[in-house]
Design a protein around this motif. Sequence first.
Motif, PDB file in Angstrom:
ATOM      1  N   UNK A 259       0.839  -1.193   0.000  1.00  0.00           N
ATOM      2  CA  UNK A 259       0.000   0.000   0.000  1.00  0.00           C
ATOM      3  C   UNK A 259       0.882   1.254   0.000  1.00  0.00           C
ATOM      4  N   UNK A 260       0.637   2.164  -0.943  1.00  0.00           N
ATOM      5  CA  UNK A 260       1.353   3.437  -0.943  1.00  0.00           C
ATOM      6  C   UNK A 260       0.325   4.557  -1.071  1.00  0.00           C
ATOM      7  N   UNK A 261       0.799   5.795  -1.187  1.00  0.00           N
ATOM      8  CA  UNK A 261      -0.125   6.931  -1.199  1.00  0.00           C
ATOM      9  C   UNK A 261      -0.608   7.297  -2.598  1.00  0.00           C
ATOM     10  N   UNK A 262      -0.141   6.585  -3.607  1.00  0.00           N
ATOM     11  CA  UNK A 262      -0.585   6.900  -4.965  1.00  0.00           C
ATOM     12  C   UNK A 262      -1.971   6.325  -5.210  1.00  0.00           C
ATOM     13  N   UNK A 263      -2.520   6.668  -6.368  1.00  0.00           N
ATOM     14  CA  UNK A 263      -3.867   6.213  -6.710  1.00  0.00           C
ATOM     15  C   UNK A 263      -3.941   5.993  -8.216  1.00  0.00           C
ATOM     16  N   UNK A 264      -4.330   4.801  -8.626  1.00  0.00           N
ATOM     17  CA  UNK A 264      -4.447   4.463 -10.038  1.00  0.00           C
ATOM     18  C   UNK A 264      -5.943   4.375 -10.368  1.00  0.00           C
ATOM     19  N   UNK A 265      -6.468   5.474 -10.906  1.00  0.00           N
ATOM     20  CA  UNK A 265      -7.919   5.566 -11.123  1.00  0.00           C
ATOM     21  C   UNK A 265      -8.424   4.477 -12.081  1.00  0.00           C
ATOM     22  N   UNK A 266      -7.625   4.173 -13.113  1.00  0.00           N
ATOM     23  CA  UNK A 266      -8.055   3.151 -14.070  1.00  0.00           C
ATOM     24  C   UNK A 266      -8.164   1.787 -13.372  1.00  0.00           C
ATOM     25  N   UNK A 267      -7.219   1.502 -12.477  1.00  0.00           N
ATOM     26  CA  UNK A 267      -7.251   0.229 -11.745  1.00  0.00           C
ATOM     27  C   UNK A 267      -8.471   0.173 -10.828  1.00  0.00           C
ATOM     28  N   UNK A 268      -8.803   1.319 -10.220  1.00  0.00           N
ATOM     29  CA  UNK A 268     -10.009   1.381  -9.373  1.00  0.00           C
ATOM     30  C   UNK A 268     -11.249   1.032 -10.189  1.00  0.00           C
ATOM     31  N   UNK A 269     -11.402   1.693 -11.334  1.00  0.00           N
ATOM     32  CA  UNK A 269     -12.591   1.491 -12.155  1.00  0.00           C
ATOM     33  C   UNK A 269     -12.693   0.052 -12.655  1.00  0.00           C
ATOM     34  N   UNK A 270     -11.553  -0.476 -13.068  1.00  0.00           N
ATOM     35  CA  UNK A 270     -11.558  -1.840 -13.577  1.00  0.00           C
ATOM     36  C   UNK A 270     -11.971  -2.816 -12.466  1.00  0.00           C
ATOM     37  N   UNK A 271     -11.443  -2.598 -11.273  1.00  0.00           N
ATOM     38  CA  UNK A 271     -11.755  -3.503 -10.150  1.00  0.00           C
ATOM     39  C   UNK A 271     -13.222  -3.384  -9.735  1.00  0.00           C
ATOM     40  N   UNK A 272     -13.771  -2.167  -9.775  1.00  0.00           N
ATOM     41  CA  UNK A 272     -15.192  -1.992  -9.454  1.00  0.00           C
ATOM     42  C   UNK A 272     -16.036  -2.808 -10.417  1.00  0.00           C
TER      43      UNK A 272
END
Lengths: 306, 306
Positions: free
Chosen positions: A183-196
């Motif tokens: 876990x780090x402080x970055x955020x991968x929006x595409x990965x979030x959407x794909x996982x949702x």
Amino acid sequence: MTGPRWIAAAWGQSSLRIWAMAGRKVLTEGASDQGVSRLGPRDFEPALLTLANDMLPLDEVTRVLICGQAGARKGWVEVPHAMVPCAPHAAPPVPAPSRDPRISVGILPGLGQTDPPDVMRGEETRIAGFLLDRASFDGVLCMPGLHGKWVRLRHGIVQGFRTMMTGEIYGLIARQSVLRPMMDDSWDEAAFRHAVDESTRHPETIVSSIFGIRASALLNTPAPGLARARLSGLMVGCDIGAMRTWWHNRPVAVLGTERVSTLYASALAAQGADVQALAGDRLTLAGLIAAHERTGHLEPSAAAHG
Amino acid sequence: MTGPRWIAAAWGQSSLRIWAMAGRKVLTEGASDQGVSRLGPRDFEPALLTLANDMLPLDEVTRVLICGQAGARKGWVEVPHAMVPCAPHAAPPVPAPSRDPRISVGILPGLGQTDPPDVMRGEETRIAGFLLDRASFDGVLCMPGLHGKWVRLRHGIVQGFRTMMTGEIYGLIARQSVLRPMMDDSWDEAAFRHAVDESTRHPETIVSSIFGIRASALLNTPAPGLARARLSGLMVGCDIGAMRTWWHNRPVAVLGTERVSTLYASALAAQGADVQALAGDRLTLAGLIAAHERTGHLEPSAAAHG
């Protein structure tokens, strides 16, 4: 003249927020980390007074109206749940014992449900605040959090609700499981959407997909932000996917903190839901104001100012 | 004559088990809590010698064959995964650096999978042990645990596998969530079975059903053993329910510790699966023996005794 003085309070597991009010107007506000999980039965009045002391006139009795966990079994006084279906504030506040002559304390009841068994304390007041401007709302509230709530509302009546331990389980996995080092402080929006998307369609695979985050990092070099966004997306998608029959073809309002509301609203929208996001905090205060106005005249201390 | 002396070892995250062997015969065995999670790269040889010291002849080189997390990235030496589909021991052991002239160490590779990404280290040896007497098995292995594995096996080849974080998530919820105060040492078997059935049919509701355990206890007086059995049943049922397409209409063998294997086997049987439970520990040692016999002659130290 803005009306009599009183104090509104929202007491959660991990924090206490209070507002010194004149009618509907906020005079000052305060907050502390003296949540219910830290307090014994005798600690509630002192914890409240630490924040409220300077807000209290000496020669009057000020009404304090509290929602949330202060009414739990290990709270200030146990307040029975009002059982659904019912309005969010179907039952009046219950007096809590206090020694300081300057205050008169009432705690709002939470809501209970027998089938399936479920409870809420505090969210009912946020629902009441939501209904103030939307009395005829016929749809679903999504209130994400540590113990997130989904609420089926029809014309001012809570028809039923479900609590999801999504937030608490997310926190345990992110901070204490084998995934923690990733876990780090970055955020991968595409990965979030794909996982949702993946998890909304197949919520039953969640326990396997979560380990896949770890496995993927062992087989490849992990990109920054990927693990956190993917874990978050899997959990949010599982939550949304399990409740599909509730939100499908009905309006959904997401009431939470800005960050989490945005995540849920964008995830729901991507699944085709008719969704809007609202600021949950303001709605809780609105619900407390409404409850104060409806029940305040019942108490002599408030009546003296009416 | 029972064959040359050697040492078999299974090195997990939280423990190390070793067996001093003469051919296929166990001479003595030992165990410690020096799991991989506690060790840095230089700690492995000392941790092994602490257990093995008295088992080693002074004037010979004894072969040590290890399976499990000792081959992980933060292990003794990183051993690449063999990628499925393949036999559980498709690749030979990888030498690990050691200073003590009495030992020659090899670590067995784990298995990897790209779609979906997944990994195992140690379970492949248990699978090899299982296959010794069942080379033509065409079915599914269920290996419950902290990171439980489901394995699709056909005629000695691992076709694919799935890791479930069921055990780790169960532990986090039971010991660190809002449910913790409700966990006791009793066990309500009927509640377990009921929860398995519910969760197997609707694994997507798991995150909501878990909070229901808490809510139910707040609305009613909880019976002893209910919360733990129900949480366990919900988690096992979610695990089984997600893998239904794998075990449906195929033979299933459950390989784990006795307690957990019994839970999974009874839950699978109740769902109509064709299931048998086997002792996992013995199979790991059987797999190490098979790997030793197949690869031992490759190393000069073993050849000297052959």
